[in-house]
Design a protein around this motif. Structure first.
Motif, PDB file in Angstrom:
ATOM      1  N   MET A  67       0.845  -1.198   0.000  1.00  0.00           N
ATOM      2  CA  MET A  67       0.000   0.000   0.000  1.00  0.00           C
ATOM      3  C   MET A  67       0.879   1.247   0.000  1.00  0.00           C
ATOM      4  O   MET A  67       1.946   1.266   0.607  1.00  0.00           O
ATOM      5  CB  MET A  67      -0.924  -0.002   1.225  1.00  0.00           C
ATOM      6  N   SER A  68       0.449   2.277  -0.700  1.00  0.00           N
ATOM      7  CA  SER A  68       1.159   3.547  -0.680  1.00  0.00           C
ATOM      8  C   SER A  68       1.073   4.170   0.705  1.00  0.00           C
ATOM      9  O   SER A  68       0.361   3.687   1.578  1.00  0.00           O
ATOM     10  CB  SER A  68       0.564   4.481  -1.735  1.00  0.00           C
ATOM     11  N   ALA A  69       1.804   5.258   0.904  1.00  0.00           N
ATOM     12  CA  ALA A  69       1.892   5.891   2.223  1.00  0.00           C
ATOM     13  C   ALA A  69       0.634   6.708   2.490  1.00  0.00           C
ATOM     14  O   ALA A  69       0.660   7.939   2.526  1.00  0.00           O
ATOM     15  CB  ALA A  69       3.130   6.770   2.295  1.00  0.00           C
ATOM     16  N   VAL A  70      -0.477   6.016   2.680  1.00  0.00           N
ATOM     17  CA  VAL A  70      -1.763   6.669   2.905  1.00  0.00           C
ATOM     18  C   VAL A  70      -2.113   6.586   4.383  1.00  0.00           C
ATOM     19  O   VAL A  70      -2.087   5.510   4.987  1.00  0.00           O
ATOM     20  CB  VAL A  70      -2.878   6.030   2.060  1.00  0.00           C
ATOM     21  N   GLU A  71      -2.437   7.730   4.968  1.00  0.00           N
ATOM     22  CA  GLU A  71      -2.892   7.802   6.361  1.00  0.00           C
ATOM     23  C   GLU A  71      -4.413   7.848   6.374  1.00  0.00           C
ATOM     24  O   GLU A  71      -5.020   8.620   5.631  1.00  0.00           O
ATOM     25  CB  GLU A  71      -2.329   9.048   7.038  1.00  0.00           C
ATOM     26  N   ILE A  72      -5.020   7.026   7.206  1.00  0.00           N
ATOM     27  CA  ILE A  72      -6.467   7.056   7.401  1.00  0.00           C
ATOM     28  C   ILE A  72      -6.736   7.811   8.690  1.00  0.00           C
ATOM     29  O   ILE A  72      -6.316   7.394   9.769  1.00  0.00           O
ATOM     30  CB  ILE A  72      -7.058   5.633   7.474  1.00  0.00           C
ATOM     31  N   ARG A  73      -7.438   8.946   8.579  1.00  0.00           N
ATOM     32  CA  ARG A  73      -7.627   9.830   9.731  1.00  0.00           C
ATOM     33  C   ARG A  73      -9.117  10.095   9.963  1.00  0.00           C
ATOM     34  O   ARG A  73      -9.754  10.793   9.172  1.00  0.00           O
ATOM     35  CB  ARG A  73      -6.897  11.155   9.510  1.00  0.00           C
ATOM     36  N   PRO A  74      -9.701   9.570  11.030  1.00  0.00           N
ATOM     37  CA  PRO A  74     -11.098   9.904  11.360  1.00  0.00           C
ATOM     38  C   PRO A  74     -11.183  11.300  11.977  1.00  0.00           C
ATOM     39  O   PRO A  74     -10.382  11.662  12.846  1.00  0.00           O
ATOM     40  CB  PRO A  74     -11.494   8.835  12.382  1.00  0.00           C
ATOM     41  N   VAL A  75     -12.156  12.073  11.524  1.00  0.00           N
ATOM     42  CA  VAL A  75     -12.389  13.424  12.021  1.00  0.00           C
ATOM     43  C   VAL A  75     -13.886  13.577  12.227  1.00  0.00           C
ATOM     44  O   VAL A  75     -14.682  13.092  11.413  1.00  0.00           O
ATOM     45  CB  VAL A  75     -11.877  14.490  11.031  1.00  0.00           C
ATOM     46  N   GLY A  78      -8.299  -0.647  -4.713  1.00  0.00           N
ATOM     47  CA  GLY A  78      -7.763  -1.993  -4.654  1.00  0.00           C
ATOM     48  C   GLY A  78      -6.705  -2.201  -3.588  1.00  0.00           C
ATOM     49  O   GLY A  78      -6.058  -3.255  -3.545  1.00  0.00           O
ATOM     50  N   GLU A  79      -6.523  -1.223  -2.692  1.00  0.00           N
ATOM     51  CA  GLU A  79      -5.506  -1.308  -1.640  1.00  0.00           C
ATOM     52  C   GLU A  79      -6.116  -1.515  -0.252  1.00  0.00           C
ATOM     53  O   GLU A  79      -5.429  -1.429   0.753  1.00  0.00           O
ATOM     54  CB  GLU A  79      -4.644  -0.044  -1.634  1.00  0.00           C
ATOM     55  N   GLY A  80      -7.420  -1.738  -0.198  1.00  0.00           N
ATOM     56  CA  GLY A  80      -8.073  -1.968   1.084  1.00  0.00           C
ATOM     57  C   GLY A  80      -8.615  -0.721   1.751  1.00  0.00           C
ATOM     58  O   GLY A  80      -9.176  -0.798   2.852  1.00  0.00           O
ATOM     59  N   PHE A 134     -15.439   1.587   5.495  1.00  0.00           N
ATOM     60  CA  PHE A 134     -16.598   0.926   6.087  1.00  0.00           C
ATOM     61  C   PHE A 134     -16.311   0.485   7.524  1.00  0.00           C
ATOM     62  O   PHE A 134     -17.157   0.641   8.408  1.00  0.00           O
ATOM     63  CB  PHE A 134     -17.028  -0.265   5.232  1.00  0.00           C
ATOM     64  N   ASP A 135     -15.136  -0.079   7.770  1.00  0.00           N
ATOM     65  CA  ASP A 135     -14.797  -0.541   9.120  1.00  0.00           C
ATOM     66  C   ASP A 135     -14.964   0.571  10.153  1.00  0.00           C
ATOM     67  O   ASP A 135     -15.599   0.373  11.202  1.00  0.00           O
ATOM     68  CB  ASP A 135     -13.349  -1.035   9.179  1.00  0.00           C
ATOM     69  N   LEU A 136     -14.393   1.716   9.870  1.00  0.00           N
ATOM     70  CA  LEU A 136     -14.400   2.798  10.852  1.00  0.00           C
ATOM     71  C   LEU A 136     -15.783   3.395  11.031  1.00  0.00           C
ATOM     72  O   LEU A 136     -16.189   3.721  12.149  1.00  0.00           O
ATOM     73  CB  LEU A 136     -13.395   3.873  10.454  1.00  0.00           C
ATOM     74  N   ARG A 159     -17.104  -2.116 -13.373  1.00  0.00           N
ATOM     75  CA  ARG A 159     -17.319  -3.168 -12.381  1.00  0.00           C
ATOM     76  C   ARG A 159     -18.195  -2.615 -11.267  1.00  0.00           C
ATOM     77  O   ARG A 159     -17.819  -1.660 -10.579  1.00  0.00           O
ATOM     78  CB  ARG A 159     -15.983  -3.645 -11.800  1.00  0.00           C
ATOM     79  N   SER A 160     -19.346  -3.217 -11.086  1.00  0.00           N
ATOM     80  CA  SER A 160     -20.269  -2.783 -10.047  1.00  0.00           C
ATOM     81  C   SER A 160     -19.663  -3.017  -8.659  1.00  0.00           C
ATOM     82  O   SER A 160     -18.927  -3.989  -8.438  1.00  0.00           O
ATOM     83  CB  SER A 160     -21.580  -3.560 -10.170  1.00  0.00           C
ATOM     84  N   LEU A 161     -20.000  -2.139  -7.728  1.00  0.00           N
ATOM     85  CA  LEU A 161     -19.575  -2.297  -6.337  1.00  0.00           C
ATOM     86  C   LEU A 161     -20.521  -3.188  -5.539  1.00  0.00           C
ATOM     87  O   LEU A 161     -20.259  -3.458  -4.357  1.00  0.00           O
ATOM     88  CB  LEU A 161     -19.469  -0.927  -5.660  1.00  0.00           C
ATOM     89  N   GLU A 162     -21.593  -3.652  -6.152  1.00  0.00           N
ATOM     90  CA  GLU A 162     -22.570  -4.428  -5.396  1.00  0.00           C
ATOM     91  C   GLU A 162     -21.974  -5.680  -4.748  1.00  0.00           C
ATOM     92  O   GLU A 162     -22.296  -5.978  -3.585  1.00  0.00           O
ATOM     93  CB  GLU A 162     -23.765  -4.770  -6.283  1.00  0.00           C
ATOM     94  N   PRO A 163     -21.108  -6.451  -5.430  1.00  0.00           N
ATOM     95  CA  PRO A 163     -20.506  -7.608  -4.748  1.00  0.00           C
ATOM     96  C   PRO A 163     -19.708  -7.210  -3.502  1.00  0.00           C
ATOM     97  O   PRO A 163     -19.727  -7.931  -2.494  1.00  0.00           O
ATOM     98  CB  PRO A 163     -19.606  -8.227  -5.818  1.00  0.00           C
ATOM     99  N   PHE A 164     -19.008  -6.087  -3.550  1.00  0.00           N
ATOM    100  CA  PHE A 164     -18.269  -5.585  -2.385  1.00  0.00           C
ATOM    101  C   PHE A 164     -19.219  -5.267  -1.241  1.00  0.00           C
ATOM    102  O   PHE A 164     -18.989  -5.658  -0.086  1.00  0.00           O
ATOM    103  CB  PHE A 164     -17.477  -4.342  -2.795  1.00  0.00           C
ATOM    104  N   TRP A 165     -20.315  -4.578  -1.540  1.00  0.00           N
ATOM    105  CA  TRP A 165     -21.278  -4.235  -0.492  1.00  0.00           C
ATOM    106  C   TRP A 165     -21.911  -5.492   0.098  1.00  0.00           C
ATOM    107  O   TRP A 165     -22.081  -5.578   1.328  1.00  0.00           O
ATOM    108  CB  TRP A 165     -22.372  -3.328  -1.061  1.00  0.00           C
TER     109      TRP A 165
END
Length: 200
Positions: A1-9, A111-113, A119-121, A153-159
């Motif tokens: 994964m690239s250097a991505v920070e996930i920040r809840p605000v 595609g990196e999660g 959704f998790d947060l 590509r539909s997102l329905e399978p992911f949901w």
């Protein structure tokens, strides 16, 4: 994964990112299936409602402090009345529902999660505040729509893997102008729901 920070605000703390988030929504929603020809002024008004909610959540994806993705959520009772109306008529009760506004992410980072983290947060936040239903809505397009890309590509399978199911009775109609169109037209939005414990 690239250097991505996930920040809840939460709430008004998101103010420094609202202009970037408005621009990001416009960029991502230009693509099929939304084909949304948006304006910064409308986007700021829309996002301000989230910022004013004391229980809202913005999950920001930042790369070197540049916004590359975001997801939003708030209690359904704090959302626009048009989002609440189907629930008031058919249930579940709006007071039970934590509403997910959108998940937007630049194509290079998919595609990196990151979508799962969005959704998790939000689901964790909803549980912490005592909501037992999470929901979002998605535009309904004709499968033969002329603007549908051949590699779409539909997102329905992911949901569905996350435990969400479409609720046929829960729909709303919202107007916007499609790219290349002169006038706004109403689009059908279908709600997807997940009860606490499903998909876990």
């Amino acid at each position: 994964m690239s250097a991505v920070e996930i920040r809840p605000v939460s709430g008004i703390a998101v103010e420094p990112w609202l202009d970037e988030l408005a621009d990001l929504r416009i960029r991502v929603f230009r693509d099929y299936p939304y084909l949304y020809d948006g304006s910064p002024a409308y986007e700021r008004d829309y996002l301000d409602r989230y910022a004013r909610s004391e229980q809202s959540l913005f999950v920001l994806a930042l790369e070197f402090n540049r916004l590359i993705g975001a997801a939003t959520a708030l209690p359904l009772t704090d959302a626009d009345p048009e989002f609440m109306a189907p629930f008031e008529q058919y249930g579940p009760a709006p007071e039970r529902v934590f509403y997910f506004g959108e998940s937007v992410l630049l194509p290079d980072y998919r595609g990196e999660g990151i979508g799962h983290r969005f959704f998790d947060l939000r689901e964790l936040y909803a549980r912490d505040f005592g909501f037992d239903v999470t929901a979002f809505c998605a535009v309904v397009r004709d499968p033969d729509h002329p603007a549908r890309p051949g590699d779409y590509r539909s997102l329905e399978p992911f949901w569905e893997k996350r435990g969400y199911r479409p609720a046929p009775a829960l729909t709303a109609r919202f107007p916007w102008r499609d790219l290349g169109e002169e006038e706004e037209t109403e689009k059908t939005m279908r709600f997807w729901l997940r009860e606490a414990g499903e998909g876990e």
